[in-house]
Scaffold this active site. Sequence first.
Site, PDB file in Angstrom:
ATOM      1  N   ARG A  94       0.855  -1.361  -0.034  1.00 50.43           N
ATOM      2  CA  ARG A  94       0.055  -0.020   0.073  1.00 50.43           C
ATOM      3  C   ARG A  94       0.799   1.249  -0.028  1.00 50.43           C
ATOM      4  O   ARG A  94       1.788   1.511   0.864  1.00 50.43           O
ATOM      5  CB  ARG A  94      -0.963   0.079   1.088  1.00 50.43           C
ATOM      6  N   GLU A 184      -7.377   8.396   6.460  1.00 52.20           N
ATOM      7  CA  GLU A 184      -7.775   9.195   7.721  1.00 52.20           C
ATOM      8  C   GLU A 184      -8.108  10.293   7.663  1.00 52.20           C
ATOM      9  O   GLU A 184      -7.613  11.284   8.006  1.00 52.20           O
ATOM     10  CB  GLU A 184      -6.436   8.986   8.488  1.00 52.20           C
ATOM     11  N   GLU A 384      -3.461  -0.239   8.270  1.00 46.90           N
ATOM     12  CA  GLU A 384      -2.131   0.200   9.030  1.00 46.90           C
ATOM     13  C   GLU A 384      -2.372  -0.478  10.235  1.00 46.90           C
ATOM     14  O   GLU A 384      -3.534  -0.439  10.992  1.00 46.90           O
ATOM     15  CB  GLU A 384      -2.145   1.403   8.962  1.00 46.90           C
TER      16      GLU A 384
HETATM   17  C1  PNW Z   1      -1.356   7.382  10.680  1.00 47.02           C
HETATM   18  N1  PNW Z   1      -3.649  10.150  16.024  1.00 47.02           N
HETATM   19  O1  PNW Z   1      -1.190   8.525  11.121  1.00 47.02           O
HETATM   20  C2  PNW Z   1      -1.082   7.613   9.274  1.00 47.02           C
HETATM   21  O2  PNW Z   1      -1.695   7.106   8.144  1.00 47.02           O
HETATM   22  C3  PNW Z   1       0.645   7.272   8.961  1.00 47.02           C
HETATM   23  O3  PNW Z   1       0.835   8.262   7.904  1.00 47.02           O
HETATM   24  C4  PNW Z   1       1.492   7.493  10.160  1.00 47.02           C
HETATM   25  O4  PNW Z   1       2.868   7.495   9.928  1.00 47.02           O
HETATM   26  C5  PNW Z   1       1.040   6.428  11.106  1.00 47.02           C
HETATM   27  O5  PNW Z   1      -0.420   6.474  11.528  1.00 47.02           O
HETATM   28  C6  PNW Z   1       1.774   6.785  12.391  1.00 47.02           C
HETATM   29  O6  PNW Z   1       1.347   7.675  13.250  1.00 47.02           O
HETATM   30  C7  PNW Z   1      -1.774   9.055  12.402  1.00 47.02           C
HETATM   31  O7  PNW Z   1      -2.832  11.142  16.697  1.00 47.02           O
HETATM   32  C8  PNW Z   1      -1.415  10.052  13.003  1.00 47.02           C
HETATM   33  O8  PNW Z   1      -4.529   9.331  16.499  1.00 47.02           O
HETATM   34  C9  PNW Z   1      -1.884  10.453  14.248  1.00 47.02           C
HETATM   35  C10 PNW Z   1      -2.709   9.816  14.753  1.00 47.02           C
HETATM   36  C11 PNW Z   1      -3.282   8.550  14.281  1.00 47.02           C
HETATM   37  C12 PNW Z   1      -2.842   8.155  13.163  1.00 47.02           C
END
Ligand code: PNW
Length: 476
Positions: A94, A184, A384
């Site tokens: 992905r 997201e 993910e």
């Molecule tokens: C996801 N939160 O991001 C993204 O899809 C990725 O790009 C990222 O690297 C990965 O998770 C790890 O962080 C998030 O605050 C960022 O809840 C923040 C949150 C959730 C997912």
Amino acid sequence: MTSCLMPLDTDRNQLKSNGMIHFPADFIWGSATSSYQIEGGADLDGKGPSIWDAFCSIPGKVFQNQNGSVACDHYHRFEEDVKLMQEMGIKAYRFSISWPRIMPTGRDTVNQAGVAFYSRLIDKLLEAGIEPWVTLYHWDLPLALQLEENGWLGPELPRLFAEYADICFRHFGDRVKNWITLNEPWVVAMLGYGQGVFAPGRTSNVDPYLAGHQLLLAHASAVERYRAKYQTGQKGRIGITNNCDWREPLTDNVQDQKAAQRALEFFLGWFADPVFFGDYPSSMRERVGVRLPEFKPEEKALLIGSSDFFGLNHYTTMYAAEATAVQASVYGNGGLSEDQDVTLSTDPAWPITDMGWAVVPWGCRKLLQWIDDRYSHPEVVITENGCAYPDEISNGRVHDQNRIAFMEGYLSEIRAAIGQGVHVSGYFAWSLMDNFEWASGYSKRFGLHHVNFETLVRTPKDSALWYSKVIQKNGF
Ligand code: PNW
């Protein structure tokens, strides 16, 4: 006793035989990345700037003012990266397409060099026997659209996104059979337009709901385009990926149970209810009032059933309790948690990752069951799941036992959910390699491969070797 040779299809409850946890025969084992986090080449070969290029240039927004202008240099090293996956036996990859690499100003003009880059990547993947799963939007909006249209607040964005998506379907849809419109939208709306910690860095308690609305309409418009013009001929599938943590009631008193349910509705229901039911959860409508936009009847019709699968990114769990006035003023974070009246907490006994996120594998099973119940048994693809740890190389190895334990824990609970009848068809480890972790820059390492950000050398961590065996044996 059940025979260990009995196929899983006829006995989805059979978790273990000979001490092994088996997955369904056709389970999709993948790994995931995104364009801005790995590609680099931020202004090469005609690519236009994105809001993340701009956001990173504002002092103090990103750890040590780092940026993605080189990142993992995947733009030049994609062949090596495909080989890494091939060596691991990964079945699906992905990745995301950078909108401003395809359309430097977000509209009209197509950058042929950008098209050629993704076309070569897709060809290499297919040659290596790896199925491409393509996300059309993983947060790197063309900067021109931020300035000219006010980003996702602009009413033209759904149409412009559908036009861009159309270009991607036209050029890549002969080979790409799995499309994800948005990654997201909750993070885009909340962190980008609510808390301001991600691009474009806005803070508001109104804009997140408007941005979220436009994102949903953009998703629906792109899906409409795919279904009308391409799906019959290209025979692919299209869906959306949402993120959600699990919210466990802090106590079994009714108020806390309601708080946990409400927290899930504000998190996942916000974006999944419109896609499955055509409208926002009533708890949001009651509490957010006029700040929550309304869908027109024709928009509802476009939204309902607009995802061929349920893409889910899942990382962690928190306890949820009914907020008291005192707690809300202490723990409130700028408007949006006040909308929910939920106080979140964790158990100090839970291990935490380098992000400070708690490792709670059973939360994943409970969330999967919640999704199965609420959305009537959809096909869930875990697009993910993973963790950051401060991995270091010694003698050419990275002994990331904690990451192996994390994945074993989460995969066991995913398998248990399958045993309970939840339809989970795939798992994508976040991430293939260490990369630019948004506001945390290069300080958080999520990869199955270690990346030395000075030399850009990739080294498989022990978790990559472990995951490779899991894929080979279809279990562990
Ligand atoms: C996801 N939160 O991001 C993204 O899809 C990725 O790009 C990222 O690297 C990965 O998770 C790890 O962080 C998030 O605050 C960022 O809840 C923040 C949150 C959730 C997912």
